[in-house]
Design an enzyme around this catalytic site. Structure first.
Site, PDB file in Angstrom:
ATOM      1  N   SER A   1       1.225  -0.359   5.103  1.00 26.79           N
ATOM      2  CA  SER A   1       0.067   0.068   4.335  1.00 26.79           C
ATOM      3  C   SER A   1      -1.230  -0.366   5.031  1.00 26.79           C
ATOM      4  CB  SER A   1       0.180  -0.476   2.910  1.00 26.79           C
ATOM      5  OG  SER A   1      -0.739   0.155   2.046  1.00 26.79           O
TER       6      SER A   1
ATOM      7  N   HIS B   1       5.910   4.629  -1.608  1.00 34.45           N
ATOM      8  CA  HIS B   1       5.155   3.760  -0.696  1.00 34.45           C
ATOM      9  C   HIS B   1       5.723   2.344  -0.760  1.00 34.45           C
ATOM     10  CE1 HIS B   1       1.549   2.718   1.604  1.00 34.45           C
ATOM     11  NE2 HIS B   1       1.380   1.670   0.821  1.00 34.45           N
TER      12      HIS B   1
END
Length: 410
Positions: A248, A389
């Site tokens: 991320s 994610h």
């Protein structure tokens, strides 16, 4: 674009765009060989990313002190060496510090390759091992209630262990080195006052109004290079085989660190998205304006000039990937993580390939994005994992296999 407007997740609405050519210098000079790339175009691209995206960071620390706080050869039931090292980032040993947590396979007489990456909530969250020191730095609140008044507690031990399969990494012949990103800069707009940006500024102000001043992503990337400074002298680590990994926002930092510091042998970006591995000009999912609105401290001030002006940005993500050449680089995406634009991440790898060809190396080796659950690539790796994610065991198996191919764990 209206800041905060509904993001585009429809491929048919991706605008026509023209990517800057990584093999054409700013004055129009074509790059036809490695010499011109190395001497002219590569430094030029680094400068453009500094000026317009990440900001200018110091090239090194003004003075560092390495303190091995612990080296336990019986960790994890005797399966590993656990080493905890404090890196004082100023020579006075009262300024900022970064605490490294290291797990190395218990194999005498051999330096081992390692994965290096920053974590989000403190070293103690990486594994339930009670011997890991709990961070004393500012930590963001969490839903589980393991953080009290922005201070970590023992309740947080191992809460992020799913992202760091320590035993599996060790079994494959690699070590793991991690540090808390908040040691370098806590992740909130005023966090720079508690981190290296203020501590290393001549007057402590960080010059926050300068358009090219480094942001938090650059501070985290800078810290990864300081960790590398230590790994070069650790007798248990093969410093020629250090693999940089980030997830991320920390994947953005890993890419920028890998671009600036060529000591890293392999660079891995896991779902780094906008401002990382995804092509900005696609205007799919998260966009520059979203980043600058939600995280105004991550990038340099000039980056805000490109809100809804993506085509005016003089660089794009494929050129960031190209800055890793000729070293192996891997881009991981997830099928449900549309915010990070998986197709844009794949295309960034694809359009970085011409630079790898200068070195006679194959990049992805394909032109079509792989199906969900598949992975491709030679010196540029890519996969599209099913799911959301996250950094998962599935991702790690792909990364370990890729690194095995290029470095070999044993």
């Amino acid at each position: 674009m209206v800041v905060g407007a509904e993001p585009n997740y429809d491929e048919s609405k991706v605008p026509a765009y023209t990517l800057p050519d990584p093999l054409v210098c700013e004055d129009g000079t074509p790059v036809r060989d490695r010499r011109v790339w190395e001497k002219r175009r590569r430094p030029e691209l680094l400068w453009l990313f500094e000026e317009h995206v990440y900001g200018r960071a110091p090239t090194a620390a003004p003075g560092m002190w390495f303190e091995v706080v612990e080296s336990d050869g019986t960790a994890l039931g005797g399966r590993a060496i656990r080493r905890q090292v404090t890196i004082w980032l100023r020579g006075d040993r009262v300024g900022p510090r970064m605490d490294l947590l290291m797990y190395l396979p218990r194999e005498r007489g051999r330096r081992v390759p390692v994965f290096l990456g920053l974590n989000f909530m403190g070293n103690h969250t990486v594994h339930p091992d009670p011997g890991i020191r709990i961070t004393e730095q500012w930590v963001p609140a969490d839903r589980a209630g393991t953080v009290v008044s922005n201070r970590a507690t023992a309740a947080g031990r191992g809460t992020m262990a799913s992202r760091w399969p320590v035993e599996r990494i060790l079994a494959r012949g690699y070590g793991l080195v991690t540090a808390y990103c908040g040691d370098l800069e806590p992740d909130f707009p005023e966090g720079w006052k508690l981190g290296v940006r203020a501590a290393l500024s001549p007057d402590g102000t960080n010059h926050v109004f300068r358009l090219d001043e480094w942001g938090a992503v650059a501070a985290w990337a800078w810290g990864l290079s300081r960790a590398m400074d230590y790994l070069e002298i650790d007798r248990g680590v093969d410093a020629k085989r250090v693999v940089l990994i980030g997830h991320s926002r920390l994947g953005k930092a890993a890419l920028w660190a890998g671009a600036r510091d060529r000591r890293f042998a392999v660079v891995i970006s896991n779902e780094s998205g906008e401002g990382g591995a995804a092509l900005t000009r696609r205007r799919f999912g998260e966009r520059i304006a979203d980043l600058n609105r939600r995280f105004p401290h991550w990038f340099c001030g000039r980056y805000k000039e490109y809100d809804d002006r993506e085509d005016a940005l003089p660089v794009d993500a494929h050129e960031l990937i190209a800055l890793m050449a000729p070293r192996p680089v891997y881009i991981g995406s997830a099928s449900e993580d549309l915010w990070a634009d998986p197709r844009g991440e794949f295309l960034a790898g694809l359009h970085a390939e011409p630079v790898y060809r200068l070195y006679g190396r194959t990049g992805l080796g394909v032109t079509e994005m792989p199906a969900v659950g598949q992975w491709v690539g030679r010196y540029i790796g890519y996969h599209l994992r099913p799911g959301r994610h996250e950094l998962t065991a599935w991702d790690w198996e792909r990364y370990l296999d890729f690194v095995d191919r290029h470095l070999g764990g044993r």
